[in-house]
Motif scaffolding. Structure first.
Motif, PDB file in Angstrom:
ATOM      1  N   ARG A  99       0.999  -1.134   0.366  1.00 28.48           N
ATOM      2  CA  ARG A  99       0.018  -0.104   0.368  1.00 28.48           C
ATOM      3  C   ARG A  99       0.938   1.078   0.266  1.00 28.48           C
ATOM      4  O   ARG A  99       0.745   2.006  -0.312  1.00 28.48           O
ATOM      5  N   HIS A 139      -3.545 -11.704   6.599  1.00 29.95           N
ATOM      6  CA  HIS A 139      -3.584 -10.858   7.909  1.00 29.95           C
ATOM      7  C   HIS A 139      -4.815 -10.160   8.440  1.00 29.95           C
ATOM      8  O   HIS A 139      -4.433 -10.136  10.026  1.00 29.95           O
ATOM      9  N   MET A 151      -4.489 -11.775  12.811  1.00 29.51           N
ATOM     10  CA  MET A 151      -4.176 -10.884  13.645  1.00 29.51           C
ATOM     11  C   MET A 151      -5.603 -10.693  14.710  1.00 29.51           C
ATOM     12  O   MET A 151      -5.909 -11.110  16.006  1.00 29.51           O
ATOM     13  N   PHE A 166     -10.868 -11.361   5.346  1.00 30.14           N
ATOM     14  CA  PHE A 166     -11.418 -12.451   7.019  1.00 30.14           C
ATOM     15  C   PHE A 166     -13.261 -12.376   6.881  1.00 30.14           C
ATOM     16  O   PHE A 166     -13.351 -12.493   8.060  1.00 30.14           O
ATOM     17  N   PHE A 185      -9.472   1.173  13.660  1.00 33.09           N
ATOM     18  CA  PHE A 185      -9.746  -0.391  13.946  1.00 33.09           C
ATOM     19  C   PHE A 185      -7.548  -0.607  14.395  1.00 33.09           C
ATOM     20  O   PHE A 185      -7.785  -2.089  15.364  1.00 33.09           O
ATOM     21  N   HIS A 186      -6.885  -0.111  13.885  1.00 30.76           N
ATOM     22  CA  HIS A 186      -5.667  -0.428  14.599  1.00 30.76           C
ATOM     23  C   HIS A 186      -5.791   1.115  15.381  1.00 30.76           C
ATOM     24  O   HIS A 186      -4.356   0.515  16.467  1.00 30.76           O
ATOM     25  N   VAL A 211      -5.349  -2.741  17.993  1.00 26.99           N
ATOM     26  CA  VAL A 211      -3.860  -2.712  17.645  1.00 26.99           C
ATOM     27  C   VAL A 211      -3.469  -1.575  18.923  1.00 26.99           C
ATOM     28  O   VAL A 211      -2.340  -2.627  20.010  1.00 26.99           O
ATOM     29  N   ARG A 244      -9.896   1.569   1.642  1.00 26.98           N
ATOM     30  CA  ARG A 244      -9.492   0.521   1.964  1.00 26.98           C
ATOM     31  C   ARG A 244      -9.243  -1.243   1.279  1.00 26.98           C
ATOM     32  O   ARG A 244      -9.972  -1.270   0.216  1.00 26.98           O
ATOM     33  N   ARG A 245      -7.957  -2.076   1.203  1.00 27.58           N
ATOM     34  CA  ARG A 245      -8.609  -3.151   0.616  1.00 27.58           C
ATOM     35  C   ARG A 245      -8.433  -2.628  -1.266  1.00 27.58           C
ATOM     36  O   ARG A 245      -9.570  -3.426  -1.442  1.00 27.58           O
TER      37      ARG A 245
END
Ligand code: HEM
Ligand code: CU
Lengths: 561, 48
Positions: free
Chosen positions: A48, A67, A71, A129, A384-385, A389, A446-447
């Motif tokens: 990215r 990933h 995770m 996911f 959400f990281h 995270v 995203r993605r």
């Protein structure tokens, strides 16, 4: 089988031998998943990063699927199961209910995780996911997740069973400790989560095997997010419990008010899972009433509960520190906190980052109208990281520093690295979250493998800032991956080669993990906590400002003329 | 004996009962999120 116990001389905790072994295995399986997920993170980030664009499209989507799964699902849930075992059998000082079943569930989870990983790396299950239908993965992709989930569900029941054992064998008096109550909250939400997962993934497995012709995609998303979102709330409940635990371990801090903290958890149990609807805000088909009731009215109770935890944890620390005499001004208690102790610094960075970056952005995007600004942009992973995270993973990593001497009976190697790790990893993740949110506000998807849409019939000119921020995502993401990788090495080396601590040995590692508990002395009332009050006001101001800036931004998106 | 001790407040009794909490934590989202949501989707008319 006779149950045996050991009392850890370094922490005073009592470990049941079955539970202890299970905790170790779950923690190790979690860290292995984190390793796989972390290597994948490097692939994601280097692709990215517009100037690097490492992987081909096909590989990128495979790597991103791996990933997300390793995770979000495998690392976090393995670790959470260890937390459940700890919060029940260790904190209640009792035997584990049904240890054989607990091993069976562990192996179900392990086999499931391996099976799904095999499916992903075989390359025909790059469905992310979320595995949205009508994208179809290989049957063993779904089967692996189902086995993993069944294993986790059984462990939840073992947790509940252990609560029953402790109660009937009277190993505690009155109510369970607050940390156990937090774990109970996590467990309850996990049961709802996993049941919803089963409702949707079993038909999807049958569909992928060819027994069912079609699964409605909106129905899938709605039920799937009862799993996808609620599992995040399992994480929140678990890492908040760990904040309380670390405050107690490091400072000997007592919760400011058991009543208030438990009520906040109770609000989680009642309302947190409804927020699943914020993932479907942009879907037509579901009415505004359903969306608004689920995401606003009720969800704000849960947000309120998080703010309570965000205040009572530092508040409890402030009280403990003031009792020790750090009374000067508003913030001496904080300045004199043990910033070199990785359990504390991880916890504090986790708390601040979760609140300021994850919490504020989450409430913003959970409002139906504002959601349009950022839906499906890289803002979402940015948000959400910060939660999963900085909030969850960093809290778990910090706790692990405590577990090495206490649970694994080894001396930690490379303590110098432990001192800087929380800052290196935590602050680079702060930056990753921020720049992803920045790029997402500008509309970067995203993605998506190629933000420039090279070769597309209609070109889109991004502002230079979008490229800049994706470049910064790459730079800070690489720092996060490398420092996270070194953490894994540090833990694995310590478990394998660290000095074995004999039963009587007190010293756990060169940095003392626990400070002496405060002596309440003559203080009739616990001290006031003006410092925490100020922090809370800063938070509220930031919250309100950011919220209104986004409304302003929304109002200027389309010209009215 | 029992009434000599302090009465345990109702709220505390609720919070001390894991299975009641489990019941609430499953029922509320099942009704408000899942069932309501699924019913709305099921009621979307099929295109011809
Ligand atoms: C070690 C540092 C990490 C970096 C640099 C990183 C980076 C990224 C990036 C850039 C994305 C977005 C890719 C895209 O949408 O195109 C992403 C997605 C994701 N990350 Fe991470 N990540 C890291 C760690 C983690 C951890 C620890 C977790 C969970 C505990 C996690 C969970 C996820 C999930 C669930 C996704 C979404 C995947 C999808 O859209 O299907 N990441 N990560
Ligand atoms: Cu969510």
């Amino acid at each position: 089988m006779a149950t045996t116990y050991r009392i850890c001389p370094r922490s005073g905790l009592q470990f049941n031998s079955d539970a202890e072994k299970l905790m170790r295995w779950h923690a190790v399986a979690g860290v292995l998943s984190l390793l796989v997920g972390g290597i994948m993170a490097l692939g994601v980030i280097l692709t990215r990063w517009p100037a690097v664009k490492l992987l081909e499209a096909d590989t990128f989507y495979m790597v991103l699927t791996a990933h997300g799964l390793n995770m979000l699902i495998f690392w976090i849930i393995f670790f959470e199961m260890a937390v459940l075992l700890f919060a029940s059998s260790t904190l209640l000082r009792c035997r584990l209910a049904m240890p054989r079943l607990a091993w069976f569930s562990f192996w179900l989870m392990a086999i499931g995780a391996v099976m799904t990983n095999i499916a992903v790396f075989q390359g025909e299950s790059s469905v992310m996911f979320t595995s949205y239908v009508p994208m179809m993965a290989k049957p063993h992709f779904y089967l692996g997740i189902i086995l993993f989930a069944v294993g986790a569900l059984l462990t939840c029941f073992i947790f509940l069973g252990t609560l029953v054992v402790a109660k009937s064998e009277k190993t505690y008096e009155g109510s369970v400790p607050l940390v156990t109550f937090g774990a109970l909250t996590a467990c309850i939400i996990a049961i709802f989560t996993i049941a919803s997962g089963a409702i949707i993934l079993i038909p999807t497995l049958l569909w992928s095997l060819g027994y069912i012709r079609e699964i409605d995609s909106l129905m899938y998303r709605t039920v799937w997010w009862a799993l996808g979102h609620s599992s995040q709330q399992v994480n929140v409940s678990a890492h908040v419990a760990i904040w309380y635990a670390i405050a107690a371990i490091v400072f000997g801090a007592k919760p400011m008010s058991e009543k208030v903290s438990r009520t906040a958890y109770f609000l989680y149990i009642l309302f947190l899972q409804l927020a699943s609807a914020h993932h479907i805000l942009s879907d037509p088909g579901l009415g505004s009433e359903w969306k608004v009731v689920n995401t606003s009215y009720f969800m704000y109770f849960a947000v309120f509960a998080s703010m309570i935890h965000g205040m009572t944890v530092p508040g409890a620390i402030e009280q403990a520190q003031r009792l020790k005499g750090y009374n000067k001004g508003l913030f001496e208690w904080l300045r004199k906190a043990p910033w070199g102790n990785p359990a504390f610094s991880s916890m504090f960075l986790s708390l601040v980052g979760f609140g300021f970056l994850g919490g504020i952005s989450g409430v913003m995007m959970g409002a139906e109208q504002l959601n349009m600004l950022i839906h499906n942009t890289i803002y979402v992973p940015g948000h959400f990281h910060a939660t999963v995270v900085i909030g969850t993973t960093l809290a778990f990593m910090g706790l692990t520093y405590f577990l090495v001497p206490v649970l694994f009976k080894r001396e930690l190697l490379f303590p110098g690295y432990a001192k800087i790790f929380p800052y290196l990893f935590g602050l680079s993740m702060y930056m990753v979250a921020l720049v992803m949110m920045g790029a997402g506000t500008l509309g970067v998807a995203r993605r998506h493998w190629d933000m420039s849409f090279a070769g597309a019939p209609m070109a889109y000119e991004w502002p230079g800032a979008a490229y800049l921020m994706m470049g910064l995502t790459g730079i800070f993401g690489t720092i996060a991956c490398v420092s996270g990788g070194l953490w894994i090495l540090q833990i694995v080396f310590s478990l394998l080669f660290g000095k074995k601590l004999e039963e009587g040995e007190k010293l756990s590692m060169p940095i003392p993990l626990t400070l002496p508990a405060p002596t309440p002395g003559g203080a009739a009332h616990p001290p006031a906590t003006p410092g925490t009050m100020v922090l809370a006001l800063i938070f509220l101001t930031a919250f309100i400002l950011y919220y209104f800036v986004n409304w302003k931004y929304l109002s200027s998106l389309w010209g009215m003329a | 004996m029992a009434d000599q001790e302090e009465r345990i407040p109702v709220m505390q009794q609720v919070l001390d009962n894991p299975f009641l909490l489990l019941f609430l934590g499953i029922t509320i989202p099942t009704v408000i999120y899942l069932m309501w949501g699924v019913m709305e989707i099921a009621n979307i008319p099929v295109a011809h």
